[in-house]
Structures are given as structure tokens and as C-alpha cells.
Design a protein around this motif. Structure first.
Motif, mmCIF file in Angstrom:
data_model
loop_
_atom_site.group_PDB
_atom_site.id
_atom_site.type_symbol
_atom_site.label_atom_id
_atom_site.label_comp_id
_atom_site.label_asym_id
_atom_site.label_seq_id
_atom_site.Cartn_x
_atom_site.Cartn_y
_atom_site.Cartn_z
ATOM 1 N N SER A 1 3.069 -9.862 -9.078
ATOM 2 C CA SER A 1 3.155 -10.772 -7.939
ATOM 3 C C SER A 1 4.131 -11.915 -8.164
ATOM 4 O O SER A 1 4.542 -12.571 -7.197
ATOM 5 C CB SER A 1 1.775 -11.349 -7.621
ATOM 6 N N ILE A 2 4.506 -12.177 -9.410
ATOM 7 C CA ILE A 2 5.347 -13.343 -9.668
ATOM 8 C C ILE A 2 6.719 -13.209 -9.020
ATOM 9 O O ILE A 2 7.293 -14.183 -8.533
ATOM 10 C CB ILE A 2 5.476 -13.585 -11.197
ATOM 11 N N GLY A 3 7.253 -11.979 -8.974
ATOM 12 C CA GLY A 3 8.551 -11.780 -8.347
ATOM 13 C C GLY A 3 8.502 -12.043 -6.855
ATOM 14 O O GLY A 3 9.422 -12.640 -6.281
ATOM 15 N N VAL A 4 7.422 -11.608 -6.189
ATOM 16 C CA VAL A 4 7.279 -11.840 -4.751
ATOM 17 C C VAL A 4 7.164 -13.330 -4.460
ATOM 18 O O VAL A 4 7.797 -13.849 -3.530
ATOM 19 C CB VAL A 4 6.043 -11.084 -4.215
ATOM 20 N N VAL A 5 6.366 -14.035 -5.257
ATOM 21 C CA VAL A 5 6.173 -15.468 -5.043
ATOM 22 C C VAL A 5 7.487 -16.220 -5.222
ATOM 23 O O VAL A 5 7.879 -17.035 -4.371
ATOM 24 C CB VAL A 5 5.096 -16.014 -6.004
ATOM 25 N N VAL A 6 8.181 -15.938 -6.329
ATOM 26 C CA VAL A 6 9.450 -16.631 -6.585
ATOM 27 C C VAL A 6 10.482 -16.279 -5.508
ATOM 28 O O VAL A 6 11.225 -17.147 -5.032
ATOM 29 C CB VAL A 6 9.976 -16.269 -7.984
ATOM 30 N N GLY A 7 10.522 -15.012 -5.098
ATOM 31 C CA GLY A 7 11.477 -14.610 -4.068
ATOM 32 C C GLY A 7 11.236 -15.308 -2.748
ATOM 33 O O GLY A 7 12.189 -15.791 -2.101
ATOM 34 N N LEU A 8 9.982 -15.390 -2.311
ATOM 35 C CA LEU A 8 9.676 -16.075 -1.057
ATOM 36 C C LEU A 8 9.966 -17.566 -1.156
ATOM 37 O O LEU A 8 10.439 -18.173 -0.186
ATOM 38 C CB LEU A 8 8.216 -15.834 -0.683
#
Length: 398
Positions: A311-318
């Protein structure tokens, strides 16, 4: 199209379409609640709410497509990486740059769709939405009618009421005087009346009179007829009222299409300035072009290791997308006031965003399994640990 391209697109299109649908439904439902409250206050019908929501779809699509495309690519790469499919693809001699081809092709298609939505559809639907709001706002009685006073701003109808209730939808003690084209007159009085909006015409209201009397006389007043009624419907055309018409499309900068912004930038209308036109034109172009660089940012963030949370990639991307959106809004306001040129206020943040994505993709393509977020977190953790150890030794007792 090769098998690998179809497979990557299939992995991306599912989350992309799901994200667009979820975003549209969520935003439309939130706006529908506000519009329903607005219409209940104004006494408008439900079909006007549906018209307004339909005109808001292009606006919300312009917001949802970039975010949904980014999330779709992130989830696709995360699934490929987490299920070890990406390792098998690399073992077959296919690198990340080859995987980028179908994503860039999809980005080009979405770029064209976004250009049509932002550049053409949104200006027209914004104006249509504003016209509907104007219709609902200016076809209510409490904006023109006063208690105990004759109102003659409805063409050949004069009206007076004793009381107005329910936001202008309920009238009491009604007196109507109507003049026909042939000179005959009809005088009507009623104890109470209810207002309804006709579906066939936005500017026409139906006044349903309850328990009243009417007197109809010819043009000379020699022959009259008298009658009573329990209910009677009287159409009232608010288009003949004293309210001014809605302004023409183009007096608001966001209601201009991209070709119109380009044509008017050197000869702005009286209600706009050149800086406003230039800021809006460049802001839309930057948002459209930025779609091409989303794959460069999404692929590195989607690479996950066995010990890292997906989930860290999704959070950072958003977070990066929201930050980029707000930076563009700030730059647009600075360009609009003339504080910054568009190359600095709008295109420079776009170039920084593209360069960041290109750097992250380059590092990931050179070092398989490299994730810039995980690497940054690991480096930050090492720095914090080093500082803690150094200051911990100094503070230790002798």
C-alpha cells in the motif's frame, strides 16, 4: 499487439475502469445531496437535479481520469511484482522499458480523451450547469413577489398575495388579474395556492389554486360570467418577469474552449484579462500533457519487495498527484495575477514532475526490484539510526 502488451493492458484496464466508476459515483452522490437540498429550498423538481448531475460528469471525469489511470497502473505493476510475474517476464528477456510501451499507448488514448473533455466538453457543460442553477434560482416567487403588493412583472398577469410560505411554494389569499389578447379580462381570487414547475418548460410554473372564484368579462366589460372552483391550474411564465437573463457563455474563463482561449488571448473580452486567458490555457495544457508522464512515475512506485507493504506505493503516488494538482492551482493563480510567467508558474512544476518520474523509472530499470520509496525510507531510517547512535554515545554516563 503482442501477448505481453495485452496482458499488461488487461491488468491495468480493470482497476482503471473501477476507479473511474467509484470516483464518479462518490462525487455525484455527494453533489446530488447538496443539489437536492438546494432544490427543496427553491421548490424545484427532481428532473432538474438529474440535468445538473449530467452536466457535472465531464467535470468529474477530468478529475477522475488521471488519478484512476495512475492507480490502475500502480495496482497492475504491484500485482505483477508481488506475484513474481515480473521476475518471469524479466527472465524471458523483457525489460521494464518494453513493459512501458502499452502503458504509454494507453496514456496517449487517455490524453486525447482528456483533451476533448477538458478542452471542449467541460466549458459547454459548465455553462449548462450554471444556466440550470440560474433557472432554479430565478423562477421562485420569493425573489420577485412581496406580500400585500401588486406585482405586474409577469406580462399580462397581475398578482397579489397575503402570505408566502414554504420558500415561496405555498401562497395564501391570492388575487389574479389576467388580460387576454382580445381585450377580455379574468379576475380570480383563491384562498390558497401551490406552485409546481412544469417539466416541459424550465421557466414556467404551474399555480394550482384551491377554493376560489373567477369573473370573466369581455373587452367592453358589458358581459361577465362568474364561477367558483375547488381546484384550478394557472400557468405562470417567469420568462416574462423582470429578472435579467443569464450572461452569454464566454464571460467566465472556464467556459471557454481551448481554441477559444487561444484565439482570444491577445484580444480578451471586457470581463476577462489576458493573464486570465493565458493562465487557463496553459493550466489545461499542462494537465493534459502530464498524462504522458504518469507511467514513468507509476511503474517504479509499483515495484514492491517481499518485506515492503504494497500500500505504500499507492499512498505515496496519490500524495504526489494531490501535491502536483495543488501546485498547479497555485501556479495558475500566480500567472492569473501576473506575478509569474506561465513557463515558471505552470510548465516548470510540470517539468519537475516529469523529470522526477523519468529519474525514478531510470533507476528502477537499471536496478531490478529497486523502489524509490522503499530506498528513500531505508536511507532515512539509516540516517536516523546513525544520529541516534551518535547522540546516544554522547549522552551516555562516564
Amino acid at each position: 499487439m503482442k501477448t505481453i502488451d495485452r496482458y499488461v493492458l488487461a491488468k491495468t484496464l480493470g482497476p482503471l475502469l473501477a476507479c473511474i466508476a467509484i470516483a464518479l459515483i462518490a462525487m455525484l452522490l455527494e453533489r446530488m445531496l447538496r443539489l437536492l437540498d438546494f432544490m427543496l429550498d427553491k421548490g424545484g423538481p427532481f428532473y432538474l437535479v438529474l440535468k445538473m448531475l449530467a452536466n457535472l460528469i465531464p467535470h468529474y471525469l477530468g478529475l477522475a481520469i488521471p488519478a484512476a489511470f495512475f492507480v490502475g497502473m500502480l495496482l497492475a505493476v504491484m500485482r505483477l511484482s508481488g506475484d513474481s510475474e515480473l521476475d518471469a517476464i524479466h527472465a524471458a528477456g523483457v525489460g521494464l522499458r518494453r513493459l512501458l510501451v502499452p502503458l504509454v499507448g494507453l496514456a496517449v488514448l487517455l490524453l486525447v480523451a482528456t483533451a476533448v473533455i477538458i478542452g471542449v466538453l467541460q466549458p459547454y457543460t459548465r455553462y449548462a450547469y450554471r444556466a440550470l442553477v440560474y433557472t432554479a434560482t430565478h423562477t421562485v416567487w420569493n425573489s420577485a413577489l412581496e406580500r400585500g403588493t401588486f406585482f405586474t412583472g409577469l406580462g399580462d398577469v397581475a398578482i397579489m398575495v397575503d402570505d408566502i410560505a414554504d420558500g415561496g411554494r405555498t401562497l395564501k389569499g391570492i388575487f389574479l388579474y389576467h388580460t387576454e389578447d382580445d381585450g377580455s379580462t379574468t379576475t380570480t381570487s383563491a384562498q390558497e395556492g401551490q406552485l409546481f414547475r412544469l417539466k416541459s418548460k424550465d421557466f414556467t410554473l404551474d399555480l394550482q389554486l384551491i377554493n376560489g372564484t373567477w369573473i370573466q368579462c369581455d373587452s367592453k366589460g358589458e358581459h361577465c360570467m362568474v364561477g367558483t372552483f375547488a381546484k384550478s391550474d394557472v400557468p405562470i411564465d417567469m420568462a416574462n418577469g423582470p429578472m435579467t437573463r443569464i450572461t452569454l457563455r464566454g464571460e467566465v474563463v472556464k467556459e471557454l474552449t481551448l481554441p477559444e482561449l487561444w484565439q482570444m488571448r491577445d484580444h480578451p473580452p471586457q470581463t476577462l484579462t489576458r493573464n486570465m486567458l493565458v493562465a487557463e490555457l496553459n493550466s489545461r495544457l499542462v494537465r493534459i500533457v502530464s498524462l504522458l508522464f504518469l507511467p514513468l512515475m507509476a511503474v517504479p512506485l509499483g515495484i514492491v519487495s517481499r518485506r515492503a507493504r504494497r500500500s505504500i506505493g499507492v499512498v505515496v503516488g496519490l500524495v504526489l498527484l494531490i501535491l502536483f494538482h495543488n501546485v498547479l492551482r497555485f501556479g495558475e493563480s500566480m500567472v492569473e495575477t501576473g506575478a509569474l510567467p506561465p513557463i515558471v508558474g505552470l510548465w516548470l512544476p510540470g517539468a519537475i514532475f516529469a523529470a522526477t518520474g523519468a529519474w525514478a523509472f531510470h533507476m528502477t530499470s537499471r536496478r531490478p526490484g529497486y523502489n524509490p520509496v522503499s530506498a528513500t525510507l531505508d536511507r532515512t531510517s539509516d540516517i536516523v539510526e546513525t544520529i541516534r547512535r551518535r547522540f546516544g554515545r554522547r549522552s551516555a554516563p562516564a
